[in-house]
Design an enzyme around this catalytic site. Structure first.
Site, PDB file in Angstrom:
ATOM      1  N   HIS A   1       5.599  -6.172   4.613  1.00 14.20           N
ATOM      2  CA  HIS A   1       5.095  -5.836   3.281  1.00 14.20           C
ATOM      3  C   HIS A   1       4.592  -4.395   3.329  1.00 14.20           C
ATOM      4  O   HIS A   1       3.865  -4.007   4.241  1.00 14.20           O
ATOM      5  CB  HIS A   1       3.964  -6.795   2.907  1.00 14.20           C
ATOM      6  CG  HIS A   1       3.216  -6.378   1.700  1.00 14.20           C
ATOM      7  ND1 HIS A   1       3.840  -6.014   0.524  1.00 14.20           N
ATOM      8  CD2 HIS A   1       1.878  -6.249   1.467  1.00 14.20           C
ATOM      9  CE1 HIS A   1       2.918  -5.687  -0.363  1.00 14.20           C
ATOM     10  NE2 HIS A   1       1.723  -5.812   0.174  1.00 14.20           N
TER      11      HIS A   1
ATOM     12  N   ASN B   1       2.933   0.339  -2.728  1.00 15.78           N
ATOM     13  CA  ASN B   1       2.851  -1.117  -2.598  1.00 15.78           C
ATOM     14  C   ASN B   1       3.362  -1.751  -3.899  1.00 15.78           C
ATOM     15  O   ASN B   1       2.716  -1.656  -4.934  1.00 15.78           O
ATOM     16  CB  ASN B   1       1.386  -1.508  -2.333  1.00 15.78           C
ATOM     17  CG  ASN B   1       1.198  -2.996  -2.142  1.00 15.78           C
ATOM     18  OD1 ASN B   1       2.082  -3.788  -2.450  1.00 15.78           O
ATOM     19  ND2 ASN B   1       0.043  -3.386  -1.630  1.00 15.78           N
TER      20      ASN B   1
ATOM     21  N   CYS C   1       0.920 -10.319  -3.212  1.00 15.58           N
ATOM     22  CA  CYS C   1       1.778  -9.530  -2.322  1.00 15.58           C
ATOM     23  C   CYS C   1       2.566 -10.396  -1.328  1.00 15.58           C
ATOM     24  O   CYS C   1       3.574  -9.956  -0.792  1.00 15.58           O
ATOM     25  CB  CYS C   1       0.958  -8.492  -1.564  1.00 15.58           C
ATOM     26  SG  CYS C   1       0.183  -7.293  -2.640  1.00 15.58           S
TER      27      CYS C   1
HETATM   28  N1  ACO Z   1      -8.769   9.873  -3.103  1.00 14.70           N
HETATM   29  C1  ACO Z   1      -9.767  10.510  -2.490  1.00 14.70           C
HETATM   30  N2  ACO Z   1     -10.815   9.857  -1.931  1.00 14.70           N
HETATM   31  C2  ACO Z   1     -10.825   8.520  -2.015  1.00 14.70           C
HETATM   32  C3  ACO Z   1      -9.808   7.798  -2.664  1.00 14.70           C
HETATM   33  C4  ACO Z   1      -8.744   8.521  -3.228  1.00 14.70           C
HETATM   34  N3  ACO Z   1      -7.712   7.929  -3.855  1.00 14.70           N
HETATM   35  N4  ACO Z   1     -10.093   6.477  -2.588  1.00 14.70           N
HETATM   36  C5  ACO Z   1     -11.242   6.371  -1.917  1.00 14.70           C
HETATM   37  N5  ACO Z   1     -11.699   7.597  -1.572  1.00 14.70           N
HETATM   38  C6  ACO Z   1     -12.910   7.930  -0.847  1.00 14.70           C
HETATM   39  C7  ACO Z   1     -13.931   6.849  -0.877  1.00 14.70           C
HETATM   40  O1  ACO Z   1     -14.709   6.916  -2.047  1.00 14.70           O
HETATM   41  C8  ACO Z   1     -14.735   7.145   0.364  1.00 14.70           C
HETATM   42  O2  ACO Z   1     -15.634   8.181   0.084  1.00 14.70           O
HETATM   43  P1  ACO Z   1     -17.139   8.177   0.694  1.00 14.70           P
HETATM   44  O3  ACO Z   1     -16.953   8.229   2.186  1.00 14.70           O
HETATM   45  O4  ACO Z   1     -17.736   9.403   0.095  1.00 14.70           O
HETATM   46  O5  ACO Z   1     -17.746   6.887   0.233  1.00 14.70           O
HETATM   47  C9  ACO Z   1     -13.698   7.696   1.350  1.00 14.70           C
HETATM   48  O6  ACO Z   1     -12.580   8.092   0.537  1.00 14.70           O
HETATM   49  C10 ACO Z   1     -13.252   6.689   2.388  1.00 14.70           C
HETATM   50  O7  ACO Z   1     -12.961   5.445   1.742  1.00 14.70           O
HETATM   51  P2  ACO Z   1     -12.504   4.176   2.548  1.00 14.70           P
HETATM   52  O8  ACO Z   1     -12.346   3.053   1.574  1.00 14.70           O
HETATM   53  O9  ACO Z   1     -13.373   3.966   3.729  1.00 14.70           O
HETATM   54  O10 ACO Z   1     -11.085   4.681   3.072  1.00 14.70           O
HETATM   55  P3  ACO Z   1     -10.059   3.933   3.998  1.00 14.70           P
HETATM   56  O11 ACO Z   1      -9.717   4.772   5.137  1.00 14.70           O
HETATM   57  O12 ACO Z   1     -10.480   2.510   4.258  1.00 14.70           O
HETATM   58  O13 ACO Z   1      -8.772   3.895   3.069  1.00 14.70           O
HETATM   59  C11 ACO Z   1      -7.570   2.336   1.690  1.00 14.70           C
HETATM   60  C12 ACO Z   1      -8.821   3.209   1.831  1.00 14.70           C
HETATM   61  C13 ACO Z   1      -6.366   3.244   1.660  1.00 14.70           C
HETATM   62  C14 ACO Z   1      -7.664   1.555   0.386  1.00 14.70           C
HETATM   63  C15 ACO Z   1      -7.477   1.389   2.889  1.00 14.70           C
HETATM   64  O14 ACO Z   1      -8.693   0.733   3.099  1.00 14.70           O
HETATM   65  C16 ACO Z   1      -6.404   0.349   2.701  1.00 14.70           C
HETATM   66  O15 ACO Z   1      -5.233   0.643   2.646  1.00 14.70           O
HETATM   67  N6  ACO Z   1      -6.743  -0.944   2.660  1.00 14.70           N
HETATM   68  C17 ACO Z   1      -5.803  -1.981   2.471  1.00 14.70           C
HETATM   69  C18 ACO Z   1      -5.639  -2.190   1.028  1.00 14.70           C
HETATM   70  C19 ACO Z   1      -4.303  -2.701   0.653  1.00 14.70           C
HETATM   71  O16 ACO Z   1      -3.274  -2.360   1.194  1.00 14.70           O
HETATM   72  N7  ACO Z   1      -4.293  -3.549  -0.370  1.00 14.70           N
HETATM   73  C20 ACO Z   1      -3.087  -3.985  -0.949  1.00 14.70           C
HETATM   74  C21 ACO Z   1      -3.061  -5.418  -1.224  1.00 14.70           C
HETATM   75  S1  ACO Z   1      -3.278  -6.384   0.194  1.00 14.70           S
HETATM   76  C22 ACO Z   1      -2.055  -5.959   1.142  1.00 14.70           C
HETATM   77  O17 ACO Z   1      -1.042  -5.632   0.614  1.00 14.70           O
HETATM   78  C23 ACO Z   1      -2.215  -6.057   2.572  1.00 14.70           C
END
Ligand code: ACO
Length: 325
Positions: free
Chosen positions: A252, A282, A115
């Site tokens: 980004h 993304n 990324c």
């Molecule tokens: N739909 C519904 N529920 C979901 C989904 C989905 N698509 N994905 C995860 N969940 C659930 C999980 O299983 C979890 O359930 P649980 O509490 O029963 O275990 C709950 O939702 C919460 O999950 P978290 O991972 O804690 O959610 P969070 O608020 O952290 O959001 C996310 C997840 C969106 C991935 C976030 O952490 C994020 O954006 N992280 C950065 C990732 C990123 O951008 N990566 C790209 C590459 S690096 C970069 O570009 C910076």
């Protein structure tokens, strides 16, 4: 003091035709439009058609940038293409782009920083220009992340999309101050200890397969805000500017919450943040030039304005660039 600067002389973009909405995803996965919007800000993303490759997206974006610059492809003496989803393991997708644009001189190579790839490519192009080794450089970010997603994994499949963006950088004379137009600075970083937080579980040497993207989302989020705000502050400090001097923050497009938290941390007003995450999701190395293209074409980004660009990705890799448009 007279210095060589890499000025932006063209910007272009391409998005595949097929739109995949959150509602479409919710038909196949245990997810919902509400969850995806609330946690990420994403509404929809584009998906490349069967037989449509990263090089096809890159070429369309490059042609758009060339058209906007008024330059002929024959003026390009270097192509730097950032991608983590090349057409093939080798040769570099950049060489396919070079051939299909009819360019028969200079060099073309790919950069792999996931990324952060576009910031790495911009840094490379800027340094080639400053060293006097290239005059007109085509810098592209192009990805087909849909091909490396595990479509059964709701924690990653909802986050990414396909697309390409391109800039043309041309050598120009500057005074060596922050009032110059062009790339004023680039700063790139990596920390290989964070491999397991974001990687693809395949590759030619390890598995002889392409593999799928794996991510510890919450951990990535935490590192992203810290690393990105550090990189932005480094960019501002090294040019003697402050957040109030920044006209546009072009981050980004990973997640709206990362964009908001980073802007807040460095003191950039929310109205100054260019966000396309809702409609592109993304797109990895393509996300910064796609956002730039959008805000230039809709008239927000204007000549002489000061922009800060940033990105972070697998590795980890991250970086920033300060650019006067
Ligand atoms: N739909 C519904 N529920 C979901 C989904 C989905 N698509 N994905 C995860 N969940 C659930 C999980 O299983 C979890 O359930 P649980 O509490 O029963 O275990 C709950 O939702 C919460 O999950 P978290 O991972 O804690 O959610 P969070 O608020 O952290 O959001 C996310 C997840 C969106 C991935 C976030 O952490 C994020 O954006 N992280 C950065 C990732 C990123 O951008 N990566 C790209 C590459 S690096 C970069 O570009 C910076």
């Amino acid at each position: 003091m007279s210095v060589i600067r890499a000025e932006v002389t063209g910007v272009g973009a391409y998005l595949p035709k097929q739109v995949l909405t959150n509602a479409d995803l919710a038909k196949k996965l245990d997810t919902s439009d509400d969850w995806i919007r609330e946690r990420t800000g994403i509404r929809e993303r584009r998906i490349a058609a069967d037989g449509e490759y990263t090089s096809d997206l890159a070429i369309a974006a490059a042609q758009d940038a060339l058209r906007n610059s008024g330059l002929n492809a024959s003026a390009i003496d270097l192509i730097v293409l950032a991608t983590a989803t090349p057409d093939e393991t080798f040769p570099a997708t950049a060489t396919t782009v070079q051939a299909r644009l009819g360019i028969t001189r200079g060099a073309a190579f790919d950069i792999q920083a996931v990324c952060s790839g576009f910031i790495y490519a911009l840094a490379t192009a800027d340094n080639f220009i400053k060293a006097g080794q290239a005059k007109n450089v085509l810098v592209i970010g192009a990805e087909t992340f849909s091909r490396i997603l595990d479509w059964n994994d709701r924690t990653t499949a909802v986050l990414f999309g396909d697309g390409a963006g391109a800039l043309i950088l041309s050598a120009a004379q500057g005074q060596g101050t922050a009032a110059d137009r062009g790339v004023l600075s680039t700063h790139i970083f990596s920390d290989g200890r964070q491999h397991d937080l974001l990687y693809v579980d395949g590759g030619p040497s390890k598995t002889k397969t392409t593999g799928f993207l794996r991510m510890e989302g919450r951990e990535v989020f935490r590192h992203a805000v810290t690393n990105l705000s550090d990189a932005i502050e480094t960019a501002m400090r090294s040019n003697g500017v402050t957040a109030t001097d920044i006209d546009w923050f072009v981050p980004h497009q990973a997640n709206q919450r990362i964009l908001d938290a980073t802007a807040r941390k460095v003191g950039v007003h929310p109205a100054r943040v260019i966000s396309t995450v809702a409609i592109h999701a993304n797109t990895s190395a393509a996300s910064v030039p796609l956002a730039l293209d959008c805000a230039v074409k809709d008239g927000r980004i204007k000549r002489d304005q000061l922009l800060v660009l940033e990105a972070m990705g697998g590795g980890f890799t991250w970086g920033s660039a300060l650019v006067r448009w």
